[in-house]
Design a protein around this motif. Structure first.
Motif, PDB file in Angstrom:
ATOM      1  N   VAL C 326       0.716  -0.666  -0.583  1.00  0.00           N
ATOM      2  CA  VAL C 326      -0.159   0.115   0.283  1.00  0.00           C
ATOM      3  C   VAL C 326       0.732   0.767   0.148  1.00  0.00           C
ATOM      4  O   VAL C 326       0.117   2.379  -0.504  1.00  0.00           O
ATOM      5  N   GLN C 328       3.881   1.771  -1.152  1.00  0.00           N
ATOM      6  CA  GLN C 328       4.864   1.559  -2.466  1.00  0.00           C
ATOM      7  C   GLN C 328       3.522   1.719  -3.032  1.00  0.00           C
ATOM      8  O   GLN C 328       3.907   3.059  -4.325  1.00  0.00           O
ATOM      9  N   THR C 329       2.614   1.675  -3.021  1.00  0.00           N
ATOM     10  CA  THR C 329       1.220   2.578  -3.949  1.00  0.00           C
ATOM     11  C   THR C 329       1.017   3.919  -3.921  1.00  0.00           C
ATOM     12  O   THR C 329       1.228   4.790  -4.699  1.00  0.00           O
ATOM     13  N   ILE C 331       3.181   6.151  -2.227  1.00  0.00           N
ATOM     14  CA  ILE C 331       4.612   6.325  -3.378  1.00  0.00           C
ATOM     15  C   ILE C 331       4.252   6.608  -4.875  1.00  0.00           C
ATOM     16  O   ILE C 331       4.690   8.085  -5.175  1.00  0.00           O
ATOM     17  N   VAL C 332       3.756   5.627  -5.681  1.00  0.00           N
ATOM     18  CA  VAL C 332       3.638   6.102  -6.865  1.00  0.00           C
ATOM     19  C   VAL C 332       2.702   6.547  -6.914  1.00  0.00           C
ATOM     20  O   VAL C 332       2.922   7.947  -8.351  1.00  0.00           O
ATOM     21  N   LEU C 333       1.516   6.575  -6.809  1.00  0.00           N
ATOM     22  CA  LEU C 333       0.685   7.387  -7.157  1.00  0.00           C
ATOM     23  C   LEU C 333       1.129   9.279  -6.615  1.00  0.00           C
ATOM     24  O   LEU C 333       0.581  10.319  -7.501  1.00  0.00           O
ATOM     25  N   GLY C 336       3.484  10.025  -9.438  1.00  0.00           N
ATOM     26  CA  GLY C 336       2.934  10.105 -10.320  1.00  0.00           C
ATOM     27  C   GLY C 336       2.182  11.433 -10.373  1.00  0.00           C
ATOM     28  O   GLY C 336       2.585  12.162 -11.738  1.00  0.00           O
ATOM     29  N   GLY C 337       1.644  11.926  -9.584  1.00  0.00           N
ATOM     30  CA  GLY C 337       0.691  13.107  -9.196  1.00  0.00           C
ATOM     31  C   GLY C 337       1.892  14.168  -9.942  1.00  0.00           C
ATOM     32  O   GLY C 337       1.333  14.950 -10.492  1.00  0.00           O
TER      33      GLY C 337
END
Lengths: 265, 438, 371
Positions: C326, C328-329, C331-333, C336-337
């Motif tokens: 979660v 990691q996700t 962080i990606v969001l 990415g944002g």
């Protein structure tokens, strides 16, 4: 001033594409386990497989250790340890009431190792038999693991180490990491190359050779037995009866090295 | 239209004329950089053994320089972004100075982890095998994001200036290249201006959390370990506040230098110094508060290892540096900035210099004493930096100054169109007062 | 007392027996041999080489604590003083019986090396000098292979061998037993691994078996209906040749571990001839447990082995812990944002710059075509 609608529309499209991409990335990350299963790829680290079902553990009897340092010498001989490094180091501990004892400190091979946590490239990793190894092909020498280790158990090759011909003749492997390389990190590895063949680590043997009935015991946690080469003792029972403890237990590193208190009984 | 904007000759003159003094200064800086490069080459040949680092104190000057330069990179964000978002008009003449400090500081800072690596030939491993669980990877991602954002945030406001310069002046091929790249299509009509304002506004908003995250993440490299002195929750805010603190100080120094050398008294006034000086004072007080909080908590709890670390700092080998920083870098500047009598341009600049020196030593005191303090009984470490480390440190500062100086010769160091925008709106910026001789 | 030579002979024998028995050397393994008289093999045992150790086959026994090998001896009164040996050993590779009929253990000895070759046993007759593992077959030294009828069998957890050899062979290299039938012996074994262990030298006298030499048989088992990992209890039972329990005898129990045998304890059998020890390994696998009875009070020694098989414990597959995924996700969001914002800003500016190609005046009406 109103911007052209054409612009606004194309901007919205752009935003949709970009945010869609980011969302897709996030979702695929969340579902990565299932995706790996579907395509049949297992992202396990093959270096971490030991090939045999063992869980190595060490017990050091501080009541017997006399600080002679033969363990360090034996280890250094076995691994061609570079000058200035001591993979198992013997410390002298004194408290204010005059009690004095010696504390040999190998790498604790922690079950929750802070060094493995912080390595940016995964050069240090924990094998499934409990030994924490270093991949000297991958180590970038950032020394974050050295900063993170609470036991100061790691050493660094600050310069090109002096090599003997015998050391250079050897082919590097994860369990036998010599010739040593400049710019990488080194540490004790529970003599994985010896224990694989049912031989005791170098420090255990050196201690028993020196003292006859050595202070360092080694064994398989699963079998509940540790041996110093001369006697084999039950692990859980000894720890219970002698009050075995681990160094800096409160840090939660879960070391695999136990100590028996420095009290002769 | 582009011709609506006019360029104040004062601001353009540094681009047109270069005195011998500039060349001498750059020459000296270049020599220092070359000596540093020689030091690094020595290190590449002989390994990190040429430094004073050892198994106990395995991080030293390189890492403290890294933290320092990332710290001063927060100048740009604060001034440009936060002041823009809060609509503080007085920021306009100094935005570019601040934003360029950010970009140059990050570039220099990014070099230090590579210099510190034992195997820089394996840098590609960070990309091939990077582990997201490691704070170094978070660092890498956030610094790269911040650098990209800062370059964008620096470049966007340069577009109108580049258009003016391109249209009205002939300044040589190198500068023409940059101006063309930025402003070839810029006509200055309302739509373009609106697009630009919108983009800059978005960047301003997004770069603030990025900047905060950068230094927080850098602090977590230390904070996420289990070492005494490092493993404290206050490190995130402490680093961020310290970064903005040293960033403003650097900006003040830069302002003073450019004001003097390029005769920008019209644009950079006492008011700017005073405003930034007050910000510096506020951050100083916050930093003193954080420090007291950190040290007093450790001292009162008196855990064995923390006491050893505190003793090393307060009465041990690092006592001189520690008290020097605290008094010279925190307390004295607070007085200089706080008392109206000393809140003059010289007074503020002296405070800024003291602050920067103090913060550099502070970064050193963050990294080294904790590593020197024993983790296993009585196993103290010693760290004595060598000429290699000092020369590379000096080269980093010289490199920073050199890049900054060169930048000021390519682009006007005061953002012309932003100042003019501010002048067109009712504001306190004084009207152009005529030529001043160089 | 009518037949006086017989009486004298009997009395002499009796006297001799008392002398020997009262000699403390009898109980000391490293004692010197007494050299009086000839080898006597009074027992009339019937030893059948069938690789089954049966009551009545042997008169002497010995269990070696170091190598965990159990030996039985029986002597036949013939010209060569043939001695029958029964051997129970847990070691897969070869097991050596080294013996020497001299006053002191001087390191040169005869060797019988037994091992299993497929389904049958192989026994090599050889000679070793000194402490080096330099086993040489008698046949290559000009001697002969003197071992009679070697048989071997893999019992469930250990090997049983039976063979015979002469104490007086014609080989020049075989030490001759001309004295009172006492000899030194040593056991050694080899395993798959590089380890090689020798026992201490032991001493036994043949032909002077204490009266009785009753058969005892040891058995290891797990309590009925128990799962090995949970119960951790191992049962030991000692019975005689008529399956009657042998009570109040000490049994030592041990388990084979990676670096040696772990002593689980020495227990006394109760009235029913039973005892138990605790052993709780922590993981699946095969653990070889052994028990030994040293042979007291007229009983022969006995040993037993049991492979404790612990089945795999089904464990939850540990993938990446859920909360880390979660994070990691997130962080990606977030990252990415941020990068999306950069891209969008640049896109906006680029749009504006591109618009310079068209009329620089403001647009009042929206264009007809929309994308």
């Amino acid at each position: 001033m109103p911007e052209s609608q054409e612009w606004q529309v194309s901007r919205r499209r752009f935003l949709r594409i970009v945010s869609g991409g980011v969302a897709a990335g996030a979702v695929s990350l969340l579902l990565s386990d299932q995706i790996f299963e579907i395509i049949g790829w297992a992202p396990t680290d093959s270096r971490a497989l030991a090939g045999q079902r063992k869980q190595w553990v060490m017990v050091i009897d501080l009541a017997r250790c006399n600080g002679c340092g033969e363990c360090t010498k034996g280890c250094s001989r076995e691994h061609f340890v570079p000058q200035g490094q001591e993979w198992i180091k013997v410390f002298k501990v004194q408290n204010e009431l005059g009690a004095e004892y010696f504390l040999p400190r190998p790498c604790m091979q922690c079950e929750n190792p802070p060094c493995v946590k912080v390595c940016p490239v995964g050069a240090t990793f924990r094998r499934d038999d409990g030994v924490v190894l270093i991949d000297h092909d991958r180590c970038i020498g950032c020394r974050y693991c050295m900063a993170a280790c609470p036991y100061s158990a790691r050493s660094f090759n600050w310069a090109e180490p002096a090599h003997t011909a015998e050391e250079l003749n050897h082919t590097y492997s994860l369990e036998e990491p010599w010739p040593h390389r400049v710019g990488t990190v080194e540490k004790c590895m529970f003599c994985a190359h010896l224990t694989r063949h049912g031989k005791l680590p170098a420090c255990v043997r050196a201690c028993t050779a020196e003292m006859g009935d050595g202070a360092i015991f080694f064994g398989d946690l699963r079998e509940d037995a540790v041996s110093n080469g001369v006697e084999t003792i039950p692990l859980a029972k000894t720890l219970r009866e002698r009050g075995g403890f681990r160094f800096k237990e409160e840090l939660g590193t879960l070391p695999r090295v136990w100590y028996l208190p420095p009290r002769s009984n | 239209m582009a011709s609506d904007l006019h360029a104040d000759p004062i601001l353009v003159r540094p681009l047109q004329e270069t005195t011998w003094r500039f060349y001498v200064v750059c020459g000296v800086l270049a020599v220092i950089v070359i000596v540093g490069v020689a030091g690094y080459v020595t290190q590449l040949q002989n390994g990190l053994a040429v430094t004073g680092l050892n198994d106990k104190v395995s991080w030293g000057l390189y890492i403290s320089n890294f933290v320092f330069f990332i710290g001063i990179s927060h100048a740009g964000t604060l001034i440009s972004a936060i002041l823009r978002v809060s609509r503080a008009e007085w920021r306009r003449p100094i935005t570019r100075m601040a934003e360029s400090i950010t970009v140059i500081a990050i570039v220099i800072a990014a070099g230090f982890p590579i210099i510190d690596m034992g195997r820089p030939d394996r840098l590609i491993h960070v990309f091939l095998y990077g582990r997201i669980q490691s704070a170094i990877l978070w660092d890498f991602v956030s610094i790269f994001t911040y650098l990209t954002g800062s370059i964008i945030y620096l470049s966007l406001p340069m577009i109108p200036d580049a258009a003016i310069l391109r249209a009205k002046y002939r300044l040589g091929r190198l500068r023409e290249f940059f101006y063309n790249f930025l402003a070839r299509r810029w006509t200055g009509n309302r739509l373009q201006k609106m697009s630009l304002e919108k983009a800059i506004g978005m960047m301003a908003v997004i770069i603030i959390p990025v900047a905060v995250s950068v230094h927080t993440v850098v602090s977590w490299i230390f904070g996420m370990t289990l070492r005494v002195g490092w493993h404290t929750a206050i490190y995130g805010p402490y680093f961020v506040v310290g970064a903005i603190f040293s960033g403003i100080a650097t900006l003040l120094i830069a302002m003073a230098v450019f004001r003097k050398v390029y005769h920008l008294e019209k644009y950079i006034t006492l008011k700017h110094f005073r405003n930034l000086g007050i910000l510096l004072l506020v951050l100083d007080i916050v930093l003193i508060y954080f420090s007291l909080s950190d040290y007093l908590t450790a001292a009162y709890g008196s855990e064995t290892q923390e006491v050893r670390w505190l003793e090393a700092l307060s009465t041990g080998p690092y006592a001189f540096l520690f008290w020097g920083t605290f008094i010279g870098g925190f307390i004295v500047p607070a007085f200089l900035l706080g008392m109206k009598r000393t809140r003059t341009i010289p007074g503020i600049v002296i405070s800024a210099i003291l602050v920067d020196i103090g913060m550099w030593i502070e970064r050193f005191l963050i990294v080294v004493p904790t590593m020197a303090a024993p983790q296993v009984p009585f196993d103290w470490g010693v760290y004595q930096p060598t000429w290699v480390e000092w020369s590379i440190t000096a080269a980093s500062f010289a490199g920073f100054a050199l890049l900054y100086a060169i930048f000021s010769k390519i682009f006007p160091i005061v953002s012309m169109w932003e100042v003019q925008e501010g002048a067109e709106a009712p504001s306190e910026v004084p009207a152009p007062a005529g030529q001043v001789n160089a | 007392m009518r037949s006086s030579p017989a009486t004298i002979a009997l009395a002499a024998l009796f006297f001799l027996g008392v002398l020997v028995l009262s000699n403390p050397m009898w109980f000391a393994p490293s004692a010197q041999a007494t050299h009086e008289g000839d080898v006597m093999c009074p027992s009339s045992t019937v030893t059948v080489h069938d690789a089954f150790l049966q009551p009545g086959e042997y008169r002497e026994s010995f269990f070696d604590p170091k190598t965990k090998v159990l030996l039985y001896f029986a002597c036949v009164q013939d010209a060569n003083r043939t001695i029958h040996v029964g051997l129970a050993t847990p070691w897969e590779n070869w097991t050596d019986l080294r013996f020497q009929a001299t006053d002191a253990w001087n390191g040169d000895f005869n060797v019988v090396r037994v091992s299993m070759k497929g389904d049958s046993a192989e026994a090599l007759d050889g000679f070793m000098r000194g402490a080096e593992p330099n086993f040489v077959e008698d046949t290559s030294l000009g001697g002969s292979h003197d071992i009679a009828g070697p048989v071997g069998r893999l019992s469930s957890d250990y090997y049983v061998y039976e063979f015979a050899f002469p104490l007086r062979s014609s080989d020049a290299y075989d030490s001759q037993l001309t004295l009172n039938g006492s000899f030194y012996f040593q056991l050694a074994y080899a395993t798959d691994r590089a380890t090689f262990l020798e026992s201490d030298p032991h001493f036994i006298q043949i032909g002077q078996a204490p009266s009785g030499a009753r058969w005892a048989s040891l058995e290891l088992s797990l309590p009925k209906g128990s799962v090995a990992l949970e119960s951790a209890e191992i049962l030991v039972g000692l019975r005689d040749d008529r399956s009657r329990p042998v009570a109040f005898m000490p049994i030592s129990v041990f388990v084979q571990t990676t670096f040696g045998f772990l002593d689980l304890g020495t227990v006394l059998t109760n009235e029913d001839g039973l005892a138990s020890v605790q052993y709780a390994p922590r993981d699946e696998g095969v653990y070889l447990v052994g028990a030994a009875f040293d042979g007291e009070r007229g009983y022969l020694a006995s040993a037993a082995w049991l492979s404790l098989v612990l089945p795999p414990v089904p464990s939850d597959p540990t993938l990446l812990p859920g909360d880390l995924l979660v994070i990691q996700t997130l962080i990606v969001l977030v990252v990415g944002g941020v990068w999306s914002t950069y891209a969008y800003s640049l896109f906006v500016v680029w749009q504006g710059l591109r618009a310079s190609r068209e009329a620089p005046s403001d647009r009042q009406e929206p264009k007809e075509e929309t994308t």
